[in-house]
Scaffold this active site. Structure first.
Site, PDB file in Angstrom:
ATOM      1  N   GLU A   1       0.826  -1.210   0.000  1.00 54.58           N
ATOM      2  CA  GLU A   1       0.000   0.000   0.000  1.00 54.58           C
ATOM      3  C   GLU A   1       0.862   1.263   0.000  1.00 54.58           C
ATOM      4  O   GLU A   1       0.489   2.276  -0.583  1.00 54.58           O
ATOM      5  CB  GLU A   1      -0.931   0.002   1.223  1.00 54.58           C
TER       6      GLU A   1
ATOM      7  N   THR B   1      -5.666   6.853  -5.525  1.00 60.65           N
ATOM      8  CA  THR B   1      -5.648   7.099  -4.086  1.00 60.65           C
ATOM      9  C   THR B   1      -4.743   8.284  -3.750  1.00 60.65           C
ATOM     10  O   THR B   1      -5.098   9.129  -2.923  1.00 60.65           O
ATOM     11  CB  THR B   1      -5.157   5.843  -3.344  1.00 60.65           C
TER      12      THR B   1
END
Length: 312
Positions: A134, A187
């Site tokens: 991530e 994101t």
């Protein structure tokens, strides 16, 4: 083949909904579908090698791929430099969808590899490794997608320093409907537009909703869950990136949804419902709203996966 001598494994790694309205960066849930499929095998060549990716154009270079980065972190801690792992990935979750595409790759990789290592690492350690994926994907090693993907059900990140993950209760009759407009919201971009300071009154309201949502899940109080699905901090800013967002929220609740919001950083929007029939009515309403817009979309109706990544 004995468990100790397992040479290859196939796993299904589920999509996830992060933030869950009020729980920005701390609450997430795992879906039963869609999900990525991955195959991992022990290799005679040391290190991590990604042999194939189907369904998306993503880097095969391990240091540039979220699954590769997570596995590299895992093998470094395992401490056997001669060990090699090969991985192939079938992406069924589109990157930039807001339903945990990068998390599915990272989580599936570490859970699968852990099976090859005879379950050497704890689930919390696997979350820590997957967070490195991530970090590569978004610049921030957040856990609210990888934790439910690995642990299953609803999860709460109580703390990042030190990492402390709490598995929450999942009511049996809680269903999720997700619409994924076929536009990409990265994101990293969605994080850049967020305010760095918030009003105390907004923070207090948000804390109240997070606490009440957790209580609602344990009490299986669907009215309390419904009242708690309110985000006064992130959603007002990010919702401008999503076509017909406010129309979706209002009309899906009229169709029987308890409530919902932006899934992750978007563009997907999720709605929670009590029971499958309500969840499918919500899907029909999403279809009515989006069909005239000229934007391609996919709709998923799913139970919440209490198992997370699973061997197939």
């Amino acid at each position: 083949m004995s468990k100790q001598n397992l040479q290859s494994v196939k796993v299904f790694s589920p999509a996830t909904v992060a933030n869950v309205a009020c729980g920005f960066d701390v609450i997430g849930l795992a879906l039963d579908a869609p999900g990525d499929e991955m195959e991992l095998r022990i290799s005679a060549t040391p290190g991590v090698k990604i042999t194939a990716i189907e369904g998306a154009k993503l880097p095969l270079e391990a240091t540039q791929n979220v699954a590769g980065v997570a596995l590299i972190a895992m093998l470094q801690e395992y401490g056997q430099p001669d060990l090699g792992i090969e991985v192939s990935i079938k992406k069924n979750i589109q990157p930039g969808s807001g339903i945990g595409s990068s998390a599915a790759s990272a989580a599936g990789a570490v859970v699968g590899a852990n099976k090859l290592l005879n379950d050497h690492f704890s689930p919390e350690a696997l979350v820590r490794f997957a967070m490195e994926g991530e970090r590569l994907a978004s610049g921030t090693p957040h856990a609210d997608n990888v934790a439910p993907a690995i642990i299953g059900g609803f999860t709460l990140v109580r703390s990042y320093q030190p990492l402390d993950i709490v598995r929450l209760h999942t009511p049996d009759d809680l269903w999720v409907t997700v619409i994924h407009p076929q536009i990409e919201v990265k994101t990293s971009d969605a994080r850049e537009i967020l305010k760095q300071k918030i009003l105390l009154k907004d923070a207090i309201r948000q804390w109240g909703n997070v606490g009440a949502l957790v209580a609602g899940l344990y009490q299986e109080d669907y009215n309390l869950i419904s009242r708690s699905l309110e985000d006064v901090i992130v959603e007002p800013i990010r919702s401008i990136l999503i076509p017909a967002f406010h129309d979706l929220k209002i009309r899906c609740k009229e169709a029987g949804a308890l409530g919902g919001g932006i899934s992750g950083s978007g563009p997907s929007v999720f709605m929670l419902s009590k029971g499958e029939s309500n969840a499918r009515s919500v899907a029909d309403m999403m279809e009515k709203i989006y069909a005239p817009l000229g934007v391609d979309y996919k709709i998923y109706v799913s139970r919440i996966s209490t198992s997370g990544v699973r061997v197939i």
